[in-house]
Design an enzyme around this catalytic site. Structure first.
Site, PDB file in Angstrom:
ATOM      1  N   LYS A 159       0.720  -0.871   0.168  1.00  0.00           N
ATOM      2  CA  LYS A 159       0.248  -0.223   0.119  1.00  0.00           C
ATOM      3  C   LYS A 159       0.768   1.388  -0.276  1.00  0.00           C
ATOM      4  O   LYS A 159       2.081   1.473   0.664  1.00  0.00           O
ATOM      5  CB  LYS A 159      -1.060   0.197   1.404  1.00  0.00           C
ATOM      6  CG  LYS A 159      -1.301   0.696   1.726  1.00  0.00           C
ATOM      7  CD  LYS A 159      -2.347   1.349   2.930  1.00  0.00           C
ATOM      8  CE  LYS A 159      -3.125   2.677   2.928  1.00  0.00           C
ATOM      9  NZ  LYS A 159      -3.363   2.817   4.477  1.00  0.00           N
ATOM     10  N   GLU A 179      -8.546  11.162  12.880  1.00  0.00           N
ATOM     11  CA  GLU A 179      -7.396  10.513  13.427  1.00  0.00           C
ATOM     12  C   GLU A 179      -6.511  11.035  14.878  1.00  0.00           C
ATOM     13  O   GLU A 179      -5.486  11.277  14.499  1.00  0.00           O
ATOM     14  CB  GLU A 179      -6.988  10.248  12.051  1.00  0.00           C
ATOM     15  CG  GLU A 179      -5.775   8.466  12.431  1.00  0.00           C
ATOM     16  CD  GLU A 179      -6.121   8.147  11.761  1.00  0.00           C
ATOM     17  OE1 GLU A 179      -5.131   6.360  11.309  1.00  0.00           O
ATOM     18  OE2 GLU A 179      -6.001   8.452  10.243  1.00  0.00           O
TER      19      GLU A 179
END
Length: 420
Positions: free
Chosen positions: A182, A227
């Site tokens: 990723k 986050e």
């Protein structure tokens, strides 16, 4: 007379004195801020607002967060603190923002304000901080009226829409060919604020529109992040991992379907697992009983669904919140996995320096406790009024360039609406 601010790059400590006393209930923190250089950390109406600057510590390079941790320990050890409130955010505190990349030209900084006004639960307080032997403001700060409204247009920056699609396609090809799972690719938007614009107006829009996010302002970096990178309080460490994204539905039925599709998405679940694993691996050396939920939950924001996992444990080695931020950054949620290869591909495919976007932003207390978010849904402002906003998406082997472009467009929405 207010003492002049001090800027230091070395770890030698400036001796500070801090005194925290209770205040009558303060419902709104943003009106107290300076209109051009606000310092803010706010969530659900609670947090801290900083006014003025008594000390600034600047850092650069690969060990910038470690440098900051050492400098802050020295500063806190030398300080004299009186704190009759004793709640997170009281006593000696510094606001901080750190560059994403080791090779960034952006300065990472800790800023100690002259005054901190805070609110948590039913308690409000004021902290006055000065250099030892100096004098600081004694009068209680007053909220001030906001400046004129403004409307800002944000236009594509160094990486436009076609360029971003091409970068995503290139990343997918590399992931399929190499040992890379990723990579997170970002693009930028740019604009210019009119002279004397009141940045607090954007902060109000962010705080009201995204109350479950951390609304922040530190050294011109302004945003609302969903986050939590890490939170440390009295030996407890917590973090929230977000990875995997879907737009909200147009009505209740479509919204429920969007959330269900996100949970069922193999692409998003895989991306999320990479992110959770990176955080768990970074925190395990510091916590013997670290735990995370077995399955991610869906986190609902005004414009997006996210897959989310909460992580918690007890610290076993006395690390500060800055130490843990250093261990965690950058997570797979904002860089990729494996980290080294992902960072190399980001530098190759992104034609800009991310600056502090996707780096740690938050605050640290004199005892090392603190709250740090990942600087997402944000924009960096310069003193001249230039604004650069960033948004990224996690790219994996089956990513589609058009879908990833649409995801970044959704993630730009908080900043575009706040300033536009």
């Amino acid at each position: 007379m207010t003492s002049a601010p001090t800027t230091r790059r070395e770890t030698g400590a400036t001796v500070l004195e801090a005194e925290t006393t209770p205040l009558d209930d303060v419902r709104q923190l943003i009106p107290f801020l300076d209109s051009r250089t606000p310092l803010l950390w706010l969530r659900k109406g609670e947090g801290i607002a900083g006014i003025g600057q008594v000390l600034r510590l600047d850092f650069t390079g690969p060990d910038r967060i470690e440098q900051a941790s050492a400098a802050w320990r020295a500063t806190a050890s030398a300080a004299s603190v009186e704190d009759s409130v004793r709640t997170p955010g009281t006593g000696l505190v510094a606001f901080g923002t750190f560059a994403f990349d080791d090779e960034s030209t952006a300065t990472s900084t800790l800023i100690v304000p002259e005054i901190v006004i805070g609110r948590r639960g039913s308690r409000s307080w004021i902290t006055r901080i000065r250099r030892a032997g100096g004098t600081g403001p004694s009068a209680l700060p007053r909220p001030t009226a906001f400046g004129d409204e403004y409307r800002l247009t944000l236009l594509p920056g160094e990486l436009g829409t076609d360029g971003y699609r091409s970068a995503v396609a290139g990343a997918v090809e590399r992931i399929r060919e190499q040992d890379l799972s990723k990579v997170v690719l970002a693009r930028d938007l740019r604009g210019h604020l009119p002279l004397e614009s009141d940045i607090r107006r954007a902060l109000v829009e962010l705080a009201l529109g995204y109350p479950d996010c951390w609304t922040f302002a530190v050294d011109g970096l302004v945003g609302s992040s969903p986050e939590t990178l890490v939170r440390v309080h009295h030996g407890t460490v917590t973090a929230r991992v977000l990875a995997g994204t879907s737009s909200r539905g147009a009505d209740a039925a479509q919204d429920a379907a969007a959330a269900a599709a996100l949970v069922a998405s193999a692409k998003d679940q895989g991306e999320h697992r990479f992110a959770v694993t990176s955080v768990m691996d970074a925190l395990r050396p510091h916590s013997a009983d670290l735990a995370a939920s077995d399955e991610p939950f869906t986190l609902k924001l005004p414009n997006l669904w996210h897959l989310a996992t909460d992580i918690a444990g007890m610290l076993s080695d006395g690390s500060s919140s800055l130490d843990l931020a250093s261990a965690l950054h950058p997570t797979a949620a904002v860089a990729g996995t494996p980290r080294k290869e992902a960072l190399a591909l980001i530098r190759e495919l992104e034609p800009f320096d991310r600056g502090r976007y996707a780096g740690p932003v938050g605050w640290v207390g004199g005892d090392g406790d603190g709250e740090w978010a990942i600087a997402l849904r944000c924009a960096q402002l310069t003193p001249a009024g230039d604004l650069t906003a960033y948004a990224g998406a996690g790219i994996v082997a089956d990513s589609d360039p058009d879908r990833e472009l649409a995801e970044t467009t959704m993630k730009f929405r908080p900043v575009v609406e706040a300033f536009g």
